[in-house]
Design a protein around this motif. Structure first.
Motif, short mmCIF file in Angstrom:
data_model
loop_
_atom_site.label_atom_id
_atom_site.label_comp_id
_atom_site.label_asym_id
_atom_site.label_seq_id
_atom_site.Cartn_x
_atom_site.Cartn_y
_atom_site.Cartn_z
N ALA A 1 3.30 13.50 -14.92
CA ALA A 1 2.74 14.05 -13.68
C ALA A 1 1.63 13.15 -13.15
N ILE A 2 0.78 12.66 -14.07
CA ILE A 2 -0.29 11.76 -13.65
C ILE A 2 0.31 10.50 -13.03
N LEU A 3 1.34 9.96 -13.71
CA LEU A 3 2.03 8.79 -13.15
C LEU A 3 2.65 9.12 -11.80
N GLY A 4 3.18 10.34 -11.70
CA GLY A 4 3.79 10.77 -10.43
C GLY A 4 2.79 10.75 -9.29
N SER A 5 1.58 11.22 -9.59
CA SER A 5 0.56 11.23 -8.53
C SER A 5 0.24 9.81 -8.09
N ALA A 6 0.10 8.91 -9.08
CA ALA A 6 -0.20 7.52 -8.75
C ALA A 6 0.95 6.89 -7.97
N LEU A 7 2.18 7.20 -8.40
CA LEU A 7 3.35 6.60 -7.76
C LEU A 7 3.48 7.06 -6.30
N PHE A 8 3.35 8.39 -6.08
CA PHE A 8 3.50 8.90 -4.72
C PHE A 8 2.37 8.39 -3.82
N GLY A 9 1.16 8.35 -4.37
CA GLY A 9 0.04 7.79 -3.60
C GLY A 9 0.29 6.33 -3.28
N ALA A 10 0.81 5.60 -4.29
CA ALA A 10 1.07 4.18 -4.10
C ALA A 10 2.10 3.95 -3.00
N ILE A 11 3.13 4.80 -2.96
CA ILE A 11 4.15 4.65 -1.92
C ILE A 11 3.52 4.84 -0.55
N TRP A 12 2.62 5.85 -0.47
CA TRP A 12 1.98 6.17 0.82
C TRP A 12 0.96 5.09 1.22
N GLY A 13 0.56 4.25 0.27
CA GLY A 13 -0.28 3.11 0.62
C GLY A 13 0.57 1.86 0.83
N PHE A 14 1.66 1.78 0.08
CA PHE A 14 2.54 0.62 0.16
C PHE A 14 3.13 0.44 1.56
N ILE A 15 3.59 1.55 2.16
CA ILE A 15 4.27 1.43 3.46
C ILE A 15 3.32 0.86 4.53
N PRO A 16 2.11 1.45 4.71
CA PRO A 16 1.20 0.82 5.67
C PRO A 16 0.87 -0.63 5.30
N GLY A 17 0.75 -0.91 3.99
CA GLY A 17 0.48 -2.28 3.55
C GLY A 17 1.61 -3.20 3.95
N TYR A 18 2.84 -2.73 3.73
CA TYR A 18 4.01 -3.53 4.09
C TYR A 18 4.04 -3.78 5.60
N LEU A 19 3.79 -2.69 6.36
CA LEU A 19 3.85 -2.83 7.81
C LEU A 19 2.77 -3.78 8.33
N GLN A 20 1.60 -3.76 7.67
CA GLN A 20 0.54 -4.69 8.07
C GLN A 20 0.93 -6.12 7.73
N ALA A 21 1.43 -6.30 6.52
CA ALA A 21 1.70 -7.66 6.05
C ALA A 21 2.89 -8.28 6.75
N LYS A 22 3.97 -7.50 6.88
CA LYS A 22 5.21 -8.09 7.36
C LYS A 22 5.45 -7.88 8.85
N ARG A 23 4.89 -6.77 9.40
CA ARG A 23 5.18 -6.48 10.79
C ARG A 23 3.93 -6.54 11.66
N GLY A 24 2.79 -6.79 11.06
CA GLY A 24 1.58 -6.98 11.84
C GLY A 24 0.98 -5.72 12.45
N SER A 25 1.40 -4.52 11.97
CA SER A 25 0.75 -3.34 12.56
C SER A 25 -0.61 -3.12 11.91
N HIS A 26 -1.52 -2.63 12.70
CA HIS A 26 -2.90 -2.51 12.24
C HIS A 26 -3.02 -1.41 11.19
N ILE A 27 -3.59 -1.79 10.04
CA ILE A 27 -3.63 -0.87 8.90
C ILE A 27 -4.41 0.41 9.22
N VAL A 28 -5.47 0.29 10.04
CA VAL A 28 -6.29 1.47 10.35
C VAL A 28 -5.44 2.52 11.06
N ILE A 29 -4.74 2.06 12.11
CA ILE A 29 -3.94 3.00 12.90
C ILE A 29 -2.82 3.57 12.04
#
Lengths: 371, 325
Positions: free
Chosen positions: A117-145
């Protein structure tokens, strides 16, 4: 950030304290304007946070939340990324815990379920950070927005699931059924009770230890590993780190995933530590407080522990205000939080010119004496 | 089918109502961001203005005095933002966030101190609010003009004066930004502040003018919430509208007219979400209004990621201007 010519101890001690005092001073003026005594309010808060039985436990419980969300913001800051998405990442972390606990509870041994469950929390949080990170890095969308938007999307998903397919039957409020017995983290007052100490009831649980371990790991990561070096290099100068062959895109994505994982683990404290079921809005703004914590703590784990303690005390002491005053409620804490973000974040360098005059003159005077 | 048509008209009608504060805030955002200042404090300014408008209107009995007070407070919030990020070159996102959090704390604290109603203001009587404007000849039009008559009655009539003001603000924003020298300079300051500086125009002054206009517009959005559609201030009554407006502004690519359409689209989604809960649609199944509410945010993310056409924010956005010596 501006380069400071000030001595190091001024930069890391005097300035944060000066900023904090300014924020508290303004808060005091506002309390005085609405007709209460700011010093009485302060003493009520301090007593509530540290003196009353169980008060310290509650303070450290809130501290735990802020350590996780503060670390999340700080890790991203090191790569010059502004993760405002802690709120959404924590909510998704709660979902991760819920899915693991509800699907595997009763099938696997309790301890394994807790670990997963602890790993699950980290994993789900990581996914929700990964997507904005990916969009910033690869597609140039602003991380704040993107992270702001992801907070709202996460909140909609949580409402949809908790009021829909995950909602406990025969229940009016949007929440899941309770986890299987034992799928929880032990609370300190229980543990100490068994050892014969009575510290008063509080929700403080083993997540606090987990938070401190995360502080150490983040310190290790940022200052003692190659990845951490690359994260800081990317934050310092993306161009230079490209030149060094570091691929800032990859670093941005990894950093955001780590940041999201840390924010997601805030849910461990609230969900595994206290609620033992997933409820709506358990994040209650702690993700945003993490920004204030990281700013005050200067993005260093040690600073974050102190800043989290300060905010933990503010939150617990703020709850005490509700009982003692008619006109001051815990919304006062929200306001103080806003002032702290203003003075130690946006206006962090307001005092620099003044201090530079003060300290640099002093040093100039000292120098001839040393010769 | 006529029922569907009628329901559709009603949805459009509430779209206008829902979109009004979004339009004001989106225009505010355009002014601020076109000058190079990120403004995520639309939400906080609107919240403060909503509170001040309701409190002042209650105390004085006049919605107009309330509106003026609200606009002044919203401008002050803008000036704090400017003080932090134009004068002290602080981080614009952090400053905006501080204002938002400050607003949600302050409005409740002052509300409790003044009215002792848990952070609400007392309910405003009709006389101290902005009321709906019924257009002339409504009944005549409905009975004698086919189709347009009913549109006239259900969609156009009976709107608040501030709804019309919001629509007008789009035209005004467009005119100021693209047809005046001031607008040209304002856009230039957000793209290439060095150029403006070397032309002998103060970057600081331009940016302050831009955020003051943004303050006025956010003020109007707050006034609309608490003294036009609502009858008083309620804790956290902006409920993320400032962020939706921010999304709409980006969706409209920092341009007034496209931003207006984005606001209307987002307003329409919200209006529809309120009506479709539980409605079954063929092939798709039951529509969830919870997810429909998230659609504006999702669309903005997709747009920003460049999957539906590219977006280019103002070039100098977020960077404090440091004058070379």
């Amino acid at each position: 950030m501006q380069a400071s010519r000030l001595p190091r101890y001024v930069d890391i001690c005097v300035i944060p304290i000066l900023n904090l005092l300014t924020a508290l001073f303004v808060a005091g003026i506002i309390i005085a304007i609405i007709g209460e005594n700011p010093f009485t309010a302060l003493s009520v808060m301090l007593k509530g946070a540290f003196v009353y039985k169980g008060g310290l436990g509650y303070t450290l419980f809130y501290t735990t939340n802020f350590i996780f969300t503060g670390l999340a913001v700080a890790v991203a800051f090191h790569a010059m990324l502004f993760n405002i998405g802690g709120e959404g990442q924590a909510a998704m972390g709660g979902l991760g815990i819920g899915l693991v606990a509800l699907s595997l509870g009763g099938i696997l041994p309790v301890l394994v379920v807790i670990a997963l469950a602890i790993l699950g929390s980290a994993l789900f949080g990581a996914i929700w950070g990964f997507i904005p990170g990916y969009l910033q890095a690869k597609r140039g969308s602003h991380i704040v927005i993107t992270t702001i938007m992801f907070n709202f999307i996460a909140s909609a998903i949580m409402v949809w699931l908790l009021a829909g397919m995950l909602m406990a039957p025969n229940q009016m409020s949007p929440e899941t059924i309770s986890f299987q017995n034992g799928v929880m983290l032990w609370q300190f007052h229980d543990i100490l009770n068994r050892l014969g100490f009575d510290i008063g009831r509080s929700p403080l649980n083993l997540s606090f230890v987990l938070a401190l371990i995360c502080c150490f790991l983040v310190w290790l990561l940022i200052w003692r590993t190659h990845l951490g070096y690359r994260i800081r290099a990317t934050g310092f100068s993306p161009k230079a780190s490209t030149y060094a062959g570091y691929q800032p895109e990859t670093i941005i994505i990894i950093t955001m995933a780590i940041s999201g994982a840390l924010a997601g683990m805030m849910a461990v404290n609230e969900i595994l530590g206290v609620q033992h079921r997933v409820i709506l809005n358990f994040t209650s703004g702690y993700g945003f407080t993490g920004i204030a914590v990281a700013l005050m703590g200067r993005n260093h784990p040690l600073g974050i522990i102190f800043a989290s303690l300060l905010f933990g005390a503010l939150f617990q002491g703020g709850a005490e205000l509700d009982f003692e005053f008619q006109t001051i409620t815990r919304d006062m804490v929200v306001m103080i939080q806003g002032l702290i973000i203003l003075f130690s974040g946006a206006l962090a360098y307001m005092f620099n010119p003044m201090l530079e005059k003060l300290f640099l003159n002093e040093e100039r005077l000292k120098e001839p004496n040393n010769d | 089918m006529t029922d569907f048509w009628f329901q559709f008209l009603l949805a459009l009608d509430s779209t206008l109502r829902v979109a009004t504060p979004l339009i004001f805030c989106a225009m505010a955002g355009i002014f601020s961001e076109r000058s190079g200042i990120i403004d995520i404090s639309l939400e906080g300014k609107m919240l403060m203005a909503a509170f001040v408008a309701a409190a002042t209107a209650y105390a004085t009995g006049s919605a107009w005095i309330g509106a003026i007070a609200a606009i002044i407070v919203s401008i002050i919030a803008s000036l704090i933002h400017g003080f932090a990020c134009i004068i002290h070159r602080g981080n614009q996102v952090i400053s905006g966030l501080a204002i938002n959090i400050l607003a949600s704390g302050l409005t409740v604290i002052i509300g409790i101190a003044l009215f002792r109603q848990g952070g609400q203001t007392p309910t405003l009587p009709r006389t101290s609010r902005f009321n709906s404007l019924e257009l002339p000849f409504v009944d005549f039009m409905e009975q004698n003009v086919p189709i347009f008559g009913i549109i006239y009655k259900e969609l156009l009539s009976d709107h608040n004066i501030l709804v019309w003001a919001a629509l007008a603000s789009v035209g005004v924003t467009f005119y100021i930004l693209f047809k005046t020298t001031f607008g040209l300079r304002l856009r230039a300051v957000g793209e290439k502040p060095e150029a403006i500086d070397s032309a002998g125009i103060s970057v600081t002054r331009m940016r302050f003018q831009a955020i003051i206009i943004a303050g006025i517009l956010c003020g109007l959005a707050g006034v609309y919430l608490s003294t036009a559609t609502g009858a008083g201030f309620v804790k956290e009554m902006t409920a993320g509208k400032g962020y939706i407006a921010l999304a709409a502004m980006i969706f409209g690519k920092w341009k007034p007219v496209p931003a207006l359409f984005a606001c209307l689209l987002f307003g329409f989604l919200e209006a529809v979400a309120a009506r479709v809960q539980g409605v079954e649609i063929m092939l798709i199944g039951e529509i969830s209004s919870d997810l429909l509410i998230a659609l504006p945010y999702l669309l903005t993310v997709i747009l920003l990621a460049g999957f539906i056409g590219g977006v280019t924010p103002p070039r100098a956005i977020g960077q404090p201007y440091i004058k070379e010596r």
